[in-house]
Design a protein around this motif. Structure first.
Motif, short mmCIF file in Angstrom:
data_model
loop_
_atom_site.label_atom_id
_atom_site.label_comp_id
_atom_site.label_asym_id
_atom_site.label_seq_id
_atom_site.Cartn_x
_atom_site.Cartn_y
_atom_site.Cartn_z
N UNK A 201 63.04 47.15 64.29
CA UNK A 201 63.00 48.32 63.39
C UNK A 201 62.29 49.62 64.09
N UNK A 202 61.01 49.32 64.53
CA UNK A 202 59.97 50.22 65.06
C UNK A 202 60.80 50.67 66.23
N UNK A 203 61.27 50.02 67.00
CA UNK A 203 62.19 50.41 68.39
C UNK A 203 62.97 51.74 68.09
N UNK A 204 63.54 51.54 67.21
CA UNK A 204 64.59 52.62 66.63
C UNK A 204 64.21 53.71 65.75
N UNK A 205 62.81 53.74 65.52
CA UNK A 205 62.14 54.67 64.53
C UNK A 205 62.40 54.61 63.16
N UNK A 206 62.38 53.18 62.53
CA UNK A 206 62.76 52.92 61.30
C UNK A 206 61.74 51.76 61.08
N UNK A 207 61.54 51.82 59.55
CA UNK A 207 60.69 50.86 58.75
C UNK A 207 61.22 49.83 57.95
N UNK A 208 60.70 48.47 57.95
CA UNK A 208 61.26 47.68 57.26
C UNK A 208 60.21 47.69 56.00
N UNK A 209 60.74 47.53 54.70
CA UNK A 209 59.79 47.54 53.77
C UNK A 209 59.46 46.35 52.97
N UNK A 210 60.42 45.24 53.30
CA UNK A 210 60.15 43.71 52.89
C UNK A 210 58.66 43.27 53.56
N UNK A 211 57.89 42.94 52.69
CA UNK A 211 56.64 42.39 53.03
C UNK A 211 55.78 43.32 53.29
N UNK A 212 56.13 44.79 53.17
CA UNK A 212 55.19 45.85 53.52
C UNK A 212 54.08 46.19 52.52
N UNK A 213 52.76 46.20 53.09
CA UNK A 213 51.88 46.74 52.41
C UNK A 213 51.39 48.01 52.15
N UNK A 226 54.86 55.98 48.23
CA UNK A 226 56.02 56.05 49.35
C UNK A 226 56.90 54.75 49.53
N UNK A 227 56.29 53.68 49.35
CA UNK A 227 57.14 52.55 49.33
C UNK A 227 58.16 52.56 48.26
N UNK A 228 57.80 53.03 47.15
CA UNK A 228 58.58 53.12 45.83
C UNK A 228 59.80 54.17 46.14
N UNK A 229 59.42 55.24 46.81
CA UNK A 229 60.47 56.17 46.97
C UNK A 229 61.68 55.75 48.15
N UNK A 230 60.89 55.10 48.97
CA UNK A 230 61.79 54.28 50.06
C UNK A 230 62.79 53.27 49.15
N UNK A 231 62.25 52.37 48.48
CA UNK A 231 62.98 51.30 47.86
C UNK A 231 64.29 52.12 46.86
N UNK A 232 63.80 53.39 46.02
CA UNK A 232 64.70 54.13 45.37
C UNK A 232 65.78 54.72 45.86
N UNK A 233 65.38 55.26 47.17
CA UNK A 233 66.38 56.02 48.00
C UNK A 233 67.12 55.09 49.20
N UNK A 234 66.61 54.15 49.74
CA UNK A 234 67.04 53.53 50.81
C UNK A 234 66.61 54.18 52.19
N UNK A 235 65.78 54.92 52.06
CA UNK A 235 65.10 55.56 53.35
C UNK A 235 64.54 54.73 54.20
N UNK A 236 64.80 54.73 55.31
CA UNK A 236 64.21 54.00 56.15
C UNK A 236 63.68 54.69 57.59
N UNK A 237 63.75 55.91 57.73
CA UNK A 237 63.25 56.43 58.81
C UNK A 237 61.87 56.60 58.78
N UNK A 238 61.04 55.97 59.86
CA UNK A 238 59.66 56.10 59.86
C UNK A 238 58.79 57.25 59.51
N UNK A 239 59.35 58.42 59.96
CA UNK A 239 58.60 59.69 59.83
C UNK A 239 59.23 60.43 58.88
N UNK A 240 60.32 60.08 57.78
CA UNK A 240 60.82 61.00 56.81
C UNK A 240 59.99 61.20 55.70
N UNK A 241 58.98 60.48 55.49
CA UNK A 241 58.53 60.77 54.14
C UNK A 241 56.93 60.79 54.32
#
Length: 309
Positions: A201-213, A226-241
């Motif tokens: 995911x990182x190689x394509x500029x994305x974030x995996x939230x499973x297991x993320x601290x 920030x992780x809660x907003x990602x979960x709420x919106x499905x946003x996975x772009x690394x630098x979006x938030x």
């Protein structure tokens, strides 16, 4: 024999909001054994280690030692040192590397500037694989050795060129733990397959939230928000938030999270004690570590721009 990681896993202690906080990381290759306080208890000159600790204090820079996975002979043979510098603030992330002969050279760095995201021309941009830094320092906690070293070795065996062992990431009870650069997201209870997914995911500029601290760019309430907003919106772009504002003090915060497209969310985060008590590290007394619970996530209405002619 029970370990702090076993207890944390069995009690399903949440991971979000537990990452180390550091906007900038300075990572210095130092082979050989590490002590509990590796900067002053390794084959790095302890005077240099102490000087680096003093230089980084209060700047937002965190200094750690790294080494390649594998056996670590207790030898003092002179070696060159791979050094990485990384800044993790979204929209301004960078990862740079340089090989040096003497770590004393690093004392010439402007640590205050590094903490704000100014690399000062150090090294060159890192164009290789993302870094997977696995905490393996058994002198700090045996879980890091028992669980971290096999993970680091497996990643290396699978051909992950960015796999390194690192001295300390905090949160021993979440072992095996790792930090992934350049974006600075930390993970816990990680397996090799999950880490490979994270790195892909990182190689394509994305974030995996499973297991993320959480992202090391933010304080703990911001990490959870920030992780809660990602979960709420499905946003996975690394630098979006980005975490743009935090109101309140423990045990309750209002955190404002902004999207690069202009959207904003207000996230209510509450600090709670983890119960029942459990060891925060192997051999330590039972405690009730703080946890970050997200109470509510609400998108903020942005007033429409009114134009007049």
């Amino acid at each position: 024999m029970s370990t702090c990681a076993t207890a944390s896993r069995d009690l399903n202690e949440p991971l979000a909001g537990t990452a180390a906080t550091a906007r900038t990381w300075l990572l210095i290759e130092q082979p050989g054994p590490w002590g509990a306080k590796a900067l002053t208890s390794s084959h790095l000159d302890p005077e240099i280690g102490r000087a680096l600790e003093r230089a980084a204090e209060g700047t937002g820079v965190r200094v750690a030692l790294i080494r390649r996975p594998g056996r670590h002979a207790d030898c003092h043979a002179p070696t060159r040192h791979q050094v990485y510098l990384a800044h993790t603030a979204p929209g301004r992330t960078w990862l740079r590397g340089q090989v040096i002969d003497d770590p004393r050279q690093l004392l010439d760095l402007d640590f205050t500037a590094l903490g704000t995201g100014d690399h000062g021309g150090f090294g060159a941009p890192h164009t290789g694989a993302p870094l997977a830094l696995v905490c393996t320092n058994g002198k700090r906690d045996r879980c890091c050795a028992l669980l971290g070293r096999p993970l680091a070795a497996e990643l290396a065996a699978l051909g992950e060129e960015g796999a390194w062992e690192v001295t300390h990431l905090g949160g021993h009870r979440f072992s095996p733990t790792l930090l992934v650069l350049p974006y600075g997201y930390a993970y816990g209870r990680a397996g090799a397959d999950a880490v490979k997914e994270v790195l892909a995911a990182v190689r394509t500029g994305r974030v995996v939230t499973e297991g993320c601290r959480g992202s090391s760019a933010w304080e703990r309430p911001g990490q959870a928000a920030e992780l809660a907003v990602r979960a709420s919106t499905g946003e996975d772009a690394a630098e979006a938030l980005s975490v743009v504002h935090t109101d309140g003090t423990a045990p309750r915060w209002q955190v404002t999270v902004a999207h690069a497209d202009g959207r904003r969310w207000r996230v209510l985060v509450a600090q709670e004690a983890s119960l029942p008590p459990r060891p925060e590290s192997c051999g330590g007394a039972l405690g009730s570590p703080a946890r970050m619970d997200v109470v509510a996530v609400r998108e903020i209405e942005i007033p429409a721009t009114v134009t007049t002619e």
